[in-house]
Enzyme design. Structure first.
Site, PDB file in Angstrom:
ATOM      1  N   GLY A 183       0.827  -1.194   0.000  1.00  0.00           N
ATOM      2  CA  GLY A 183       0.000   0.000   0.000  1.00  0.00           C
ATOM      3  C   GLY A 183       0.862   1.244   0.000  1.00  0.00           C
ATOM      4  O   GLY A 183       1.985   1.245  -0.524  1.00  0.00           O
ATOM      5  N   GLY A 184       0.329   2.313   0.604  1.00  0.00           N
ATOM      6  CA  GLY A 184       1.052   3.576   0.646  1.00  0.00           C
ATOM      7  C   GLY A 184       2.423   3.447   1.289  1.00  0.00           C
ATOM      8  O   GLY A 184       3.339   4.219   0.990  1.00  0.00           O
ATOM      9  N   GLY A 420      24.960  10.209 -30.024  1.00  0.00           N
ATOM     10  CA  GLY A 420      24.502  10.888 -28.821  1.00  0.00           C
ATOM     11  C   GLY A 420      24.959  10.186 -27.560  1.00  0.00           C
ATOM     12  O   GLY A 420      25.262  10.826 -26.551  1.00  0.00           O
ATOM     13  N   ALA A 421      25.028   8.853 -27.624  1.00  0.00           N
ATOM     14  CA  ALA A 421      25.405   8.108 -26.439  1.00  0.00           C
ATOM     15  C   ALA A 421      26.830   8.472 -25.997  1.00  0.00           C
ATOM     16  O   ALA A 421      27.141   8.463 -24.802  1.00  0.00           O
ATOM     17  CB  ALA A 421      25.284   6.612 -26.698  1.00  0.00           C
TER      18      ALA A 421
END
Lengths: 535, 615
Positions: A183-184, A420-421
């Site tokens: 849960g939370g 780009g890498a």
């Protein structure tokens, strides 16, 4: 025969008579001691039958012997009525001699659930840890919010979230999931720097199998939904999958030994004497990387040849394996290592490995850990799957991480650095301090075949029209391109590479570079509130 | 037998190399990269690398091991213990390759291999096991009936368990029902993997080191008592098993012979029994291999048990065991901390000094500087101490422990000191009251230190703590009136005296070792239910290395893919043959696209082969 000279007060106490000099204890006080004992007895029964340690046994494993100091031992309890207190233990202890704060949820008390008392104890601890500038380790084993306390319990999570965010980047925070965490509650660890899970008994999910079944009809086991293996390899939520609790705790202890106590302190330094093993490792390093640029190899072997004792502590080892990140020491100084892994998908950058690298670079930059980047990357991963998964948005995280990093950064290109890498993997242009490359490295915008097809499109077309052998021309052009362009000379000429180095020199160069950069201080830019990083 | 391949590592591999050399038999070792510098690899006549970083790729790689045996010309194979030592299919493969398997034949391994078939086998051989149900149970009623007939507590044991794993104890109907609910086979549970036994709360663990040769000669080399255990794992063993009546001893030996004869067992093995305080003997299981504690039997029989194994495997006769000469103890020296109830600890071995002198034998594979990882087997070595009688051997153990010095990781040293001076164990008056739960009950109930927090120390001062007293004092040897004295001083006294060369100890980096190398390997992913092997990534097929109908073995290369200019290899995850190849060279494939369909011989579920640490 051994004679021991002990401290004078003890000696005085002893000489005063056989009875120790203690204040008498009121009878009623003794019930507390008995209560503590029987609570531990109960905890042992409950936890051991599930193959788990008790919260207090875990503290013994976490801290150096005899260093734990507890805060609010009986807080939230009722000693007269046999209630030993809140379902969380808080306090401080030492790990390899340095103070660390801890909160440990105790599943044997009300299922380790979180109510008002527990929330307040944890928040108090987080406050103290920030005041003192010491790391926080959370040992999580909890059934979640205490439903009986309603929203009052839930709001405690909100407070813990806020305090964790507050502390983030100032003190290291590590979460060990040693039981359920649902849960939370999952967001308490999710906000911390590192999450460690164990192979068994460790679960994290926002909604459990029962809810999943009711809501969607999907049948799934606890482990398939959110076990240690799933979160370590598929979701990337967990950074280390431990064999067992002892291993999980050992990992946390070791990782903390590479980090400073807080962002204002510098990393610890260890004594190291290089020996014969370092010599042979230095020789071996060149033999690991194959000549054939298409052949894969194991980057972790290269790393082990470069670092002290060959000791490389990986983070996110099972997640996004085309990149490798982790801690090591070079000449006794901790560094963070980021590398591509040619063994897995050619060492490509995809959405997962981008986030893995970005998160680790941020962690190191926050805590003054210098970064060493080892590059052998063919590029970003192409394809609709990646584009639709947000390679632009998520790939940008690597750039944001390197582009903002202020720690010393040294980068070595081992083989391939394309497109780009190349730029994002710790290039000088993006902010690294020093860049080096091995003589065989290929640095270019793209590989030879692709480049030739674009640059010589007309030539190839003409050859085709003239009825010549197009393939022969193409392969000539490719080998020409490989010879003239596919190397590091241009990068050297424009100052993006500081030097070419032999593989055997790599360790020394990195060591000297880090020494050179030791006093590098962060520079403060525009007076903004904070950057707006891609999320 | 001229050349033996040892399909194992560490201490046991070294053990076999040593005996083989003494017998003039050549040895072939196999090693994974992390073991390259190990003593066993160095001392063997030949050693071959097992490439890969997981046990499945290396010490459990059956086909590779057989290929190396062929390549090296080995005519026999010793499996050691753990790894493949009890895998009958591997034994069969070795034999089919014309290589002598040093161990009982595959059928015997099958019959005795898991605890439930061993139970059934014992019943047929008229050897009584602990009261229980030997057949898989499918309903709750038989469980309840059994519990009510024999009384609680009862024990549910997984057939492939061992070393304390896979055991559930139920003390009430509710607990039994809860167990049933979570393991019910109809709901997809694994109840049929369990067998049921009455829980015998107080008993000694006694075993016979037995041997039988091809001619049917049988001998018990010695009995052993292994009752000093923690979490069902042995810590101290001794031979012969003390304080047993002649009747019990003859039962133990008689049962062992019945088991071995009925199985047609050829080789060495151990029959394990429980002996209750009222002298009832119950059969537990047969371990069809050499065990860690074989050393104490060697000491009291004066025989080399590896030599016996090799002789029997070569078709020779065993040596009938003489009457025991003296008494022997084995202490497992582990990196476990008595202060935390023997939880495995990690660290770097700064210093290790083994005892020497008469009656001491040390079998160890570690050296100063080694990193001990919490992730792996915690045993660093075995200290074997032998003397003419039990009392003399106990005194010798106490002496040896004084000489033993290990720095860097915690060891059970001072727990051993307690055990070997405990009247229950020493039993000077002949009343030996150690059972398999004794150690846990008496010494492994150390409450965590933090239990005492929040209260005055005078109330909570620990009694009988077995945590090692931490001694940061500096010790000097001096003479007072020419009498040698060692003087121990607290370090604070030297705080000002820097000139003496006394400085604070520099920090050293904590190490975790190479442990993280052994991880799941995705390229060996299991095939789909119908034997589909799919592409791990979007790629182009560059080579197809198999043809339709071709038989393939686990680990064979099937397809080479190229993605991002890098070759990626797809291996067969299991044995079988190629049913269909769906792709061809130069063809592009998506991630998850099926490349090859495999027809498997059978999905031969291997029993938890990696259980390296034996019980």
């Amino acid at each position: 025969m051994t004679a021991t000279l002990t401290s004078t007060t003890d000696a005085a106490a002893r000489s005063a008579g056989s009875q120790p000099l203690h204040q008498p204890v009121r009878e009623i006080i003794k019930t507390a001691a008995k209560l503590a004992e029987s609570a531990e007895e109960g905890a042992r029964k409950r936890q051991h039958s599930k193959g788990k340690y008790t919260a207090r046994e875990r503290l013994d494993l976490l801290f150096d012997t005899g260093t734990f100091e507890e805060l609010g031992r009986f807080r939230g309890g009722n000693i007269g009525k046999g209630n030993p207190g809140a379902a969380v233990i808080t306090g401080f202890g030492k790990i390899y001699g340095r103070t660390v704060a801890v909160y440990a949820q105790d599943f044997s008390i009300k299922g380790g659930t979180l109510g008002t008392e527990e929330g307040q104890k944890i928040c108090h601890l987080l406050d103290k840890a920030v005041d003192m500038g010491v790391p926080v380790v959370a040992l999580i084993d909890s059934g979640g919010a205490r439903i009986q306390e309603g929203v009052a319990a839930l709001t405690q999570y909100g407070r813990i979230f806020r305090k964790t965010c507050d502390a983030s980047g100032y003190i290291p925070q590590i979460s060990l999931i040693l039981g359920p965490c649902a849960g939370g509650a999952v967001y308490c660890p999710a906000l911390t720097d590192l999450i460690v899970m164990t192979k068994e008994n460790s679960n994290m999910f926002v909604t459990g199998p029962d809810v999943v079944k009711t809501a969607t009809g999907e049948s799934v086991t606890f482990d398939e939904l959110g076990g240690g293996m799933v979160h370590s390899s598929v979701s990337g939520v967990a950074h280390y999958l431990a064999e067992n609790e002892a291993d999980a705790i050992d990992y946390a202890r070791v990782v903390l030994s590479y980090l400073p106590s807080n962002a204002r302190a510098s990393v610890p330094r260890y004594s190291y004497a290089a020996g014969h093993a370092d010599q042979s490792a230095r020789q071996r390093i060149a033999t690991i990387v194959p000549d054939n640029e298409r052949a894969p190899y194991d980057m972790t072997e290269v790393i082990r040849c470069l670092v002290d004792y060959g000791e490389f502590v990986q983070v996110h080892e099972l997640f996004a394996p085309s990149a490798v990140v982790g801690f090591a020491c070079i000449d006794g100084s901790p560094v963070g290592i980021v590398a591509n892994q040619p063994n897995k998908m050619a060492g490509i950058l995809d959405v997962d490995s981008s986030e893995k690298v970005a998160r680790f670079v941020r962690l190191c930059d926050a805590f003054n850990v210098p970064l060493v980047t080892l590059v052998d990357v063919p590029g970003y991963k192409p394809g609709t799957e990646q584009e639709h998964a947000g390679i632009i948005r998520r790939g940008a995280k690597v750039i944001y991480a390197y582009g903002n990093a202020q720690v010393p950064m040294v980068t070595v290109v081992l083989r391939k650095a394309f497109g780009g890498a190349y730029i994002v993997m710790g290039s000088k242009s993006i902010g690294a301090d020093l860049n080096f490359a091995w003589p065989t490295s290929q640095i270019a915008v793209l590989g030879a075949a692709g480049a030739v097809n674009i640059i010589h499109r007309r030539d190839l077309q003409k050859a085709k029209e003239a009825g010549k052998d197009v393939e022969e021309l193409r392969s000539d052009l490719i080998s020409d391109y490989e010879r003239t362009t596919l190397n590091a000379n241009l990068s050297l000429e424009i100052g993006e590479l500081d030097a070419m180095i032999d593989p055997e020199e790599t360790r020394d160069i990195i060591e000297h570079s880090l020494e050179l950069l030791r006093d590098k201080k962060p520079r403060h830019g525009a007076p903004k509130r904070h950057g707006n990083q891609p999320l | 037998m001229e050349k033996v391949l040892i399909a194992n590592r560490g201490e046991i591999a070294l053990r076999v190399v040593r005996t083989a050399h003494e017998m003039g038999i050549k040895t072939v070792a196999v090693y994974m990269e992390a073991d390259r510098e190990s003593l066993f690899a160095r001392l063997a006549d030949e050693a071959y690398l097992l490439p890969g970083s997981t046990y499945n790729e290396t010490y459990l790689n059956e086909d590779l091991l057989i290929e190396i045996a062929r390549r090296s010309g080995a005519d026999a194979l010793h499996p050691g213990y753990g790894f493949l030592s009890e895998i009958s299919s591997f034994a069969a493969k070795v034999i089919a390759a014309g290589i002598t398997w040093i161990g009982p034949k595959p059928e015997v391994l099958d019959e005795l291999g898991d605890k439930i078939t061993a139970r059934r086998f014992a019943e047929r051989a008229k050897v009584p096991p602990v009261p229980g149900i030997s057949d898989p149970v499918s309903g709750i009623q038989p469980l309840l009936d059994f519990a009510h007939e024999h009384g609680y507590p009862i024990m549910m044991k997984r057939t492939d368990g061992g070393g304390g794993r896979g055991i559930t104890v139920a003390g009430t109907d509710e607990e039994l029902r809860a167990f049933y609910m979570s393991h019910d086979a109809l709901q997809g549970g694994d109840l049929d993997e369990y067998f049921i036994e009455k829980f015998v709360p107080q008993a000694r663990h006694v075993e016979t080191q037995s041997g039988r040769d091809g001619a049917g000669n049988f001998t018990v080399y010695s009995t052993r008592d292994c009752s000093v255990q923690r979490r069902n794992q042995k810590l101290v063993e001794e031979a012969p098993a003390p304080f047993l009546s002649a009747d019990v001893i003859s039962q133990l030996e008689g049962f062992s012979q019945k088991l071995f004869d009925a199985a047609g067992y050829v080789g060495l093995g151990t029959c394990e029994f429980m002996v209750t305080p009222d002298s009832k003997v119950y059969f537990l299981e047969v371990n069809p291999r050499l065990q860690v504690e074989h050393t104490v039997s060697e000491e009291v029989s004066g025989l080399d048990l590896v030599r016996e194994q090799l002789t029997i495997a070569a078709g020779g006769s065993l040596t009938p065991a003489p009457a025991p000469r003296g008494h022997s103890f084995e202490l497992r020296i582990t990196s476990e901390d008595p202060a935390t109830n023997l939880t495995p600890a990690s660290g770097t071995l700064d210093r290790i000094v083994w005892p020497t002198g008469p009656g001491i034998r040390v079998d160890s594979g570690v050296a100063a500087g080694d990193v001990i990882s919490a992730k792996f087997d915690s045993m660093m070595g075995k200290l074997i101490v032998t003397a003419q009688s039990r009392a003399a051997a106990i005194a010798r153990v106490v002496r040896a422990l004084e000489e033993l010095e290990i720095d860097g990781v915690p060891t059970p040293k001072n727990l051993f000191e307690k055990i070997f001076t405990d009247p229950d164990f020493v039993a000077a008056d002949g009343t030996f009251s150690v059972t398999t739960k004794w150690l846990e009950k008496k010494y492994l109930t150390v409450a965590p230190e933090s239990t005492r927090s929040g209260q005055p120390a005078s109330l909570t001062a620990g009694e009988g703590s077995i945590a090692e007293e931490r001694d940061d004092n500096e010790t000097f040897v001096i003479e007072i009136d020419n009498k040698r004295v060692s003087l121990s001083l607290p370090p604070e006294l030297f705080a000002g005296a820097v000139s003496k060369g006394h400085k604070t100890k520099p920090l050293s980096q904590p190490l975790r070792g190479q442990g993280s190398r052994v991880t799941a390997d995705a390229s060996h992913a299991a095939p789909g239910a119908d034997g589909d092997i799919s592409s791990p990534m979007q790629a182009v097929v560059t080579r197809v290395c198999v043809a339709p109908d071709q038989a393939v073995a686990k680990g064979d290369l099937l397809i080479v893919l190229e993605s991002m200019k890098m070759e990626n290899y797809v291996y067969s995850p299991l044995d079988g043959h190629i049913k269909e190849i769906l792709v061809g060279p130069a063809q592009g494939v998506d991630a998850g696209e099926t490349l090859v369909r495999l027809a498997t011989v059978e999905l031969d579920e291997k029993k938890d082969a990696a259980k390296e640490e034996e019980k």
